[in-house]
Design a protein around this motif. Structure first.
Motif, PDB file in Angstrom:
ATOM      1  N   HIS A  45       3.358   6.264  -5.436  1.00 54.12           N
ATOM      2  CA  HIS A  45       3.273   6.646  -6.845  1.00 54.12           C
ATOM      3  C   HIS A  45       2.089   7.576  -7.084  1.00 54.12           C
ATOM      4  O   HIS A  45       2.183   8.557  -7.813  1.00 54.12           O
ATOM      5  N   LEU A  46       0.991   7.220  -6.429  1.00 52.98           N
ATOM      6  CA  LEU A  46      -0.209   8.044  -6.573  1.00 52.98           C
ATOM      7  C   LEU A  46       0.066   9.459  -6.064  1.00 52.98           C
ATOM      8  O   LEU A  46      -0.322  10.459  -6.677  1.00 52.98           O
ATOM      9  N   GLU A  47       0.753   9.501  -4.946  1.00 47.64           N
ATOM     10  CA  GLU A  47       1.080  10.784  -4.341  1.00 47.64           C
ATOM     11  C   GLU A  47       1.960  11.612  -5.278  1.00 47.64           C
ATOM     12  O   GLU A  47       1.806  12.830  -5.381  1.00 47.64           O
ATOM     13  N   THR A  48       2.858  10.918  -5.979  1.00 48.39           N
ATOM     14  CA  THR A  48       3.756  11.622  -6.901  1.00 48.39           C
ATOM     15  C   THR A  48       2.954  12.420  -7.923  1.00 48.39           C
ATOM     16  O   THR A  48       3.275  13.564  -8.235  1.00 48.39           O
ATOM     17  N   ILE A  51       0.838  -1.198   0.000  1.00 47.94           N
ATOM     18  CA  ILE A  51       0.000   0.000   0.000  1.00 47.94           C
ATOM     19  C   ILE A  51       0.868   1.241   0.000  1.00 47.94           C
ATOM     20  O   ILE A  51       0.618   2.198  -0.718  1.00 47.94           O
ATOM     21  N   GLY A  52       1.928   1.177   0.786  1.00 48.18           N
ATOM     22  CA  GLY A  52       2.833   2.316   0.878  1.00 48.18           C
ATOM     23  C   GLY A  52       3.426   2.639  -0.480  1.00 48.18           C
ATOM     24  O   GLY A  52       3.432   3.792  -0.913  1.00 48.18           O
ATOM     25  N   GLU A  53       3.883   1.598  -1.161  1.00 55.10           N
ATOM     26  CA  GLU A  53       4.514   1.789  -2.464  1.00 55.10           C
ATOM     27  C   GLU A  53       3.488   2.346  -3.453  1.00 55.10           C
ATOM     28  O   GLU A  53       3.741   3.301  -4.187  1.00 55.10           O
ATOM     29  N   PHE A  54       2.319   1.730  -3.410  1.00 56.50           N
ATOM     30  CA  PHE A  54       1.254   2.122  -4.328  1.00 56.50           C
ATOM     31  C   PHE A  54       0.877   3.593  -4.123  1.00 56.50           C
ATOM     32  O   PHE A  54       0.818   4.382  -5.066  1.00 56.50           O
ATOM     33  N   THR A  55       0.675   3.944  -2.855  1.00 58.43           N
ATOM     34  CA  THR A  55       0.276   5.320  -2.560  1.00 58.43           C
ATOM     35  C   THR A  55       1.388   6.298  -2.903  1.00 58.43           C
ATOM     36  O   THR A  55       1.133   7.424  -3.292  1.00 58.43           O
ATOM     37  N   ARG A  68      11.183   7.518  -9.057  1.00 59.59           N
ATOM     38  CA  ARG A  68      12.386   7.296  -8.294  1.00 59.59           C
ATOM     39  C   ARG A  68      12.427   5.860  -7.815  1.00 59.59           C
ATOM     40  O   ARG A  68      11.406   5.287  -7.464  1.00 59.59           O
ATOM     41  N   ASN A  69      13.560   5.301  -7.836  1.00 56.65           N
ATOM     42  CA  ASN A  69      13.661   3.959  -7.296  1.00 56.65           C
ATOM     43  C   ASN A  69      13.684   4.043  -5.774  1.00 56.65           C
ATOM     44  O   ASN A  69      14.518   4.698  -5.191  1.00 56.65           O
TER      45      ASN A  69
END
Lengths: 121, 683
Positions: free
Chosen positions: B64-67, B58-62, B132-133
């Motif tokens: 990208h969304l946040e970006t 979820i953290g990773e997903f959010t 960003r990686n």
């Protein structure tokens, strides 16, 4: 004598984790949901450390830091802010505003405690 | 940590809801930078929390969304329909992720990859470098090899202004290994020029440690930029301190001057702490009081338990009141009255706690209107009025689905296609209003659309076709509209995926009746439809009128009682039309003795309680009226579900059971009976 730490974060779960960890480490913990709320606590009693989130409704972390630093009574209180790695510009801004240090989210208990112990014992 | 996870998931649901709401508002108001800021903030908080509680996906997903929203915020990309769609789909997806963090469900996994691709696609379209990686896990290599460092630490004089305690830093540093710190007081000015908030001391520290340079610098991370820090490895292979000569050498050079000033600093610091600690004692109390002023969250289980305890208390209190009345003991009477007063207040307070504002559900409705609007290609404004109106949470829970269905109907059948609207001179954009307001002990919910409205003729034809009514039935407009609540009725010419499967409105109406609510339709052809749902404020305790027939007690909800009359028994005997005349008006009545097959001990004078519902009134005959009574509603078992005129039961002070009558149902039944009879007469 127990030291009192004031937490300001709009997220309940973060407040819970932080206060749980700090209480277990032997600190008094007060919680507030945003900058305005935190100011009320600061006016209400002696706080030895403020741990604040940067993004909060009403008064955000940066404003809180500025507000504290410009107050004659408690401008010397150490302030740690919670941040994520990606927010380097925010970090600079917070430091310029007068923050003492920061804790990078996500954090584990030991990381939090070591940061806190850098500023109060 | 698991306890926190549960907390997180609960909180996450709130965050997601507020996110959804903000996104929907933003869609209608694209330039609102405050909203964009808010969305970003919520996403950011959410991301941080997810990572913290181990919800990495979820953290990773959010992240990208946040970006995306970071770019929107910085006005680097312009928000468009694609972004809204992806965001809302992501919101749905995150809800699923909360249930299935590990992506075990193949469908969720598929959605996950697809959405991530889309999101990353949007970001890439802006700038390839933006993505960003995130895996930054830089391995720390620490050898066991001891090295000796010389650290020169010259803080800026203003360093103390930010609340740093340099002694702690030096302690931290020394805890990394074995070492010694030597303060320099070269910079300390004369007393006159000294500022007590300034730091004039600098340190030379010798440290033997197995940690590397980066680790040492990390100790000073908070003061980086506010000091001059030099870390130099002076001995690669071991601890120089072991050689006494080195230590002695250092001591001789700087020890004498150094220690005195450290002591100074220490004493200043400790004095400061003492004053702080003393005042702390007095203020702790007030600080704690402040803490409790804000609201707390309580799990609904606890509320349910409180509610049922209060119910029990009310029942027990009723027994006490009864007992004290019979005992004719003045002192006991006073106590019983007091307890009654207090338990009534406790009851009202507890009710209040269990109330939630209607606004808590409107995000779901907004979303529905938006999604359907896109799907059906209709532009519709959804307006909520009176969202602060409060209802019992169990009612809110059971009303959500019926409301969703009604709104779905309005969108599908009610609001016309844009071109049809323009043709008939209406504004191109349709409107659906959800209005809530209090009315007595009820809450009214109205769903109003300015669509095509219902066609009574069409409904009647359909009902005759389906055999729901006879072709010669004479029905008022209102009665015709009520037909749509009958099982198996659907007027949609074409069954769409959205509504019109014919299981709709009867289920809606049944759901609402189950919570003692009522639903009516008003509509003007071509102008729109208004559906009104009347709900009780609460489900568990009602104010009732306690009545008696022979040895059995019944409760009539006080809110529906209009008047009570005394009527001679003879009036009911030999009454063919089942109408009585009260104050010169004919009134249909229900003779409860017949209804419940109670035949013994009929009194000469009976009581008629006139109950009202909307514009209709009927009389209910009973033996005697006992008085007002707070009834704690208990549901009847499954076997009694078919008995419509009883809505539940309650336990009386003496432990016996009284049935609670559903007067609305009685009135409905009676009016149907009368209608049929009239028809029979006419034929």
């Amino acid at each position: 004598m127990k030291k009192t730490i004031l937490i300001a974060d709009d997220s309940e779960s973060v407040r819970e984790v932080v206060s749980f960890t700090l209480e277990n480490a032997g600190y008094n913990v007060l919680v507030s949901v945003d900058g305005e709320d935190a100011m009320k606590h600061l006016n209400g009693g002696d706080i030895h450390l403020v741990v604040t989130d940067l993004h909060m409704p009403k008064m955000d972390g940066i404003s809180l830091i500025r507000e504290i630093r410009s107050n004659e009574v408690y401008k010397g209180v150490p302030i740690l802010f919670l941040t994520t790695e990606s927010q380097n510009s925010k970090k600079e801004e917070a430091k310029i505003a007068g923050a003492t240090g920061w804790i990078v989210k996500p954090f584990m208990a030991d990381k939090l405690l070591s940061a806190v112990q850098k500023v109060i014992r | 940590m698991d306890l926190f996870k549960v907390k997180f998931i609960n909180e996450a649901a709130d965050l997601i809801n507020s996110l959804e709401e903000s996104v929907l508002s933003l869609e209608n108001n694209r330039g609102d930078s405050a909203l964009i800021e808010q969305i970003f903030r919520v996403m950011h908080t959410f991301k941080g929390n997810s990572n913290m509680f181990g919800f990495d996906k979820i953290g990773e997903f959010t992240h990208h969304l946040e970006t995306i929203y970071d770019l929107v915020r910085a006005k680097k990309i312009v928000i468009n329909a694609e972004i809204f769609n992806v965001t809302l789909l992501s919101v749905d997806h995150i809800k699923n992720l909360l249930k299935d963090e590990k992506l075990q469900d193949a469908n969720i996994l598929k959605t996950h990859t697809r959405l991530l691709d889309e999101i990353v696609g949007i970001i890439k379209a802006y700038d390839k470098n933006t993505v960003r990686n995130d895996s930054q896990g830089s391995e720390k290599v620490s050898s066991d090899q001891l090295k000796t460092f010389h650290i020169s630490f010259i803080p800026d004089t203003s360093i103390l202004l930010r609340g740093n305690n340099l002694l702690y830093l030096i302690d931290d540093l020394l805890s990394l290994g074995e070492g010694k710190a030597f303060p320099n007081i070269d910079r300390v000015p004369s007393l006159k020029e000294m500022e007590y908030t300034s730091c004039y001391i600098s340190w030379d520290i010798f440290l033997a440690t197995s940690e590397d340079e980066a680790e040492i610098k990390e100790v000073f991370m908070f003061v980086e930029g506010e000091c001059e820090l030099k870390v130099k490895c002076i001995f690669q292979n071991g601890n120089l301190f072991l050689g006494n000569r080195f230590v002695l050498e250092v001591d001789k050079n700087s020890l004498f001057a150094g220690y005195s000033s450290v002591e100074n600093l220490l004493s200043i610091a400790s004095q400061k702490e003492i004053t702080v600690d003393l005042s702390n004692v007095a203020d702790n109390k007030s600080a704690h009081l402040n803490k409790e002023a804000s609201s707390i969250k309580v799990s609904s289980d606890k509320l349910d338990e409180l509610m049922s305890l209060v119910s029990e208390l009310v029942i027990t209190q009723a027994r006490l009141s009864l007992f004290s009345e019979e005992s004719h003991n003045a002192e006991l009477n006073v106590i019983a009255e007091n307890i009654e007063k207090i338990s009534r207040r406790l009851r009202d307070n507890t009710f209040n706690i269990c109330l939630v504002p209607i606004g808590s559900m409107h995000t779901r409705f907004k979303r529905l209107v938006r999604d359907l609007g896109n799907e059906l290609n209709k532009e519709v404004d959804f307006i909520v009025e009176g969202s602060e109106t409060e209802l019992d949470k169990t009612i809110v829970e059971s009303i959500t689905d019926p409301l969703l269905h009604i709104i779905r109907n309005s969108m599908d059948h009610g609001i016309e296609k844009t071109e049809d609207r323009i043709k008939s001179g209406k504004p191109a954009k349709g409107k659906i209003i959800l209005r809530a307001y209090y009315s007595g002990a009820n809450v009214h919910l109205e769903i109003i659309d300015d669509g095509a409205g219902l066609d009574p003729e069409k409904i009647k034809r359909k009902a005759i076709e389906k055999g729901l009514i006879q072709s010669d039935n004479k029905l008022t407009k209102k009665e015709i509209f009520d037909l749509i609540f009958l099982p198996g009725f659907s007027t949609a010419e074409k069954v769409t995926g959205i509504s019109g499967r014919g299981v709709g409105m009867d289920v809606v109406s049944r759901n609402i009746t189950e919570i003692r609510g009522d639903i009516t339709v008003e509509s003007t052809l071509g102008e729109g439809t208004k559906i009104t749902i009347i709900l009780p404020l609460t489900l568990s305790i009602i104010d009732g009128l306690l009545v008696r027939i022979a040895q059995t007690h019944f409760i009539i909800p006080l809110s529906s009682v209009a008047k009570c009359y005394e009527v001679k028994h003879e009036v009911f005997v030999n009454n063919f039309k089942e109408l009585i005349v009260l104050e010169g008006k004919q009134l249909p009545y229900m003779y409860l003795r017949d209804e419940f097959a109670i035949h013994e001990n009929c009194p000469e004078i009976e009581q008629v309680v006139v109950v009202k519902y909307e514009d209709k009134q009927i009389g209910i005959s009973v033996d005697s009226i006992v008085g007002e009574y707070q009834a704690v509603l208990k549901p009847l078992g499954k076997l009694y579900r078919s008995v419509q005129i009883i809505s539940g039961a309650t336990i009386l002070g003496d432990g016996s059971v009284a049935l609670v009558m559903d007067t609305n149902q009685m009135i409905k039944q009676l009016s149907i009976q009368h209608k049929n009879k009239e028809l029979a007469y006419e034929q």
